[in-house]
Design a protein around this motif. Structure first.
Motif: not given
Length: 305
Positions: A97-101
């Motif tokens: 999720l950190l790499s997406v957002i």
């Protein structure tokens, strides 16, 4: 004397000029049979449908909780945390999720109460808080809280597939992705779509060729993360005109052809809205905008998003 147009007829003509991309036409050119087919109500004029639903749908956009971010007056800043009892797949899902957002930060939950975390996030100027809930070592719910004034959305999370389990997956870059929201047509769906949109910056970097998609189908929100790739392939074609020389008939010219394809980066999951609450998280005195109930699933033709 000619009859004056009614109130809704003038509103309909104004809205047709203001939003031409929705395909709205003026009352004089609207087909009555087509209107009746769509089961819209009528006012005093037989050819004038009431479109107050569309007026209410877009009326509060400039005054809602997400207007400052969507109007690019402020940048989103996301805090991601977990429930008190974390699992093994929870940290792996959060790292993806950190790499997406973009501009998302992870903080360990510890033993802190969620209301204290909300107050801490307000002081640090976070715009949203995402809580990943796990059950039996598997992430099963997402809680998205808009800061500082809400709302709070509770989603059921299912069918999670991490990046390592996606076949022929790609590695995402740090560019700001393009956001695609599909089929959020109702008033509730429009509000949920704006809440999801407020998690991402409104200035995508098209050079990164990243696309984040939230597709709503039958009140299930499917999440996908892709990057599109342009490849040049050589296509062999014979000569269009025959030459007099026999040796020239068998020759083939190679020409470059650009082909676009998608490569999934992961993760992959499905969301189901459980409740939408006014303000920040409050289980005792909170006021709910919408709550899913079992009796809502009796009809297959009724959808809420």
């Amino acid at each position: 004397m000619e009859a004056k147009p009614c109130f809704w007829q003038s509103k309909y003509q104004i809205h047709a000029q203001a939003f031409p991309r929705f395909g709205w036409k003026s009352c004089e050119k609207t087909d009555t049979a087509l209107i009746k087919k769509k089961k819209k109500r009528y006012c005093c004029h037989d050819r004038c449908p009431i479109v107050y639903v569309h007026l209410q749908l877009f009326a509060g956009n400039d005054a809602d909780e997400f207007s400052s971010i969507l109007n690019r007056k402020s940048d989103p800043k996301i805090l991601i945390t977990t429930c008190r009892f974390n699992s093994t797949r929870g940290p792996a899902f959060i790292s993806e999720l950190l790499s997406v957002i973009p501009n998302a930060h992870y903080y360990k939950r510890g033993t802190y109460d969620l209301k204290k975390i909300v107050e801490y996030a307000k002081k640090k100027d976070f715009t949203s808080l995402i809580v990943v809930h796990t059950n039996r070592r598997e992430p099963d719910a997402l809680l998205i809280i808009g800061l500082p004034d809400g709302p709070t959305a509770h989603f059921k999370l299912s069918k999670l597939v991490l990046r390592k389990d996606v076949k022929n997956h790609g590695n995402p870059t740090s560019h700001i992705p393009e956001l695609v929201l599909n089929n959020f047509t109702t008033r509730l769906g429009h509000r949920i779509g704006r809440m999801i949109q407020s998690l991402f910056p409104q200035a995508p970097n098209f050079g990164g060729r990243r696309v984040v998609t939230f597709h709503n189908q039958r009140d299930f929100i499917f999440f996908r993360h892709h990057r599109y790739i342009f490849e040049s392939k050589e296509s062999k074609q014979g000569d269009s005109k025959g030459n007099k020389d026999k040796d020239a008939k068998g020759e083939k010219s190679s020409r470059g052809k650009v082909v676009a394809r998608l490569q999934e980066c992961g993760p992959r999951f499905t969301l189901k809205l459980i409740s939408l609450q006014h303000g920040t998280f409050d289980t005792k005195g909170g006021e709910y905008e919408w709550v899913h109930k079992p009796e809502m699933d009796t009809s297959r033709r009724r959808f809420f998003l």
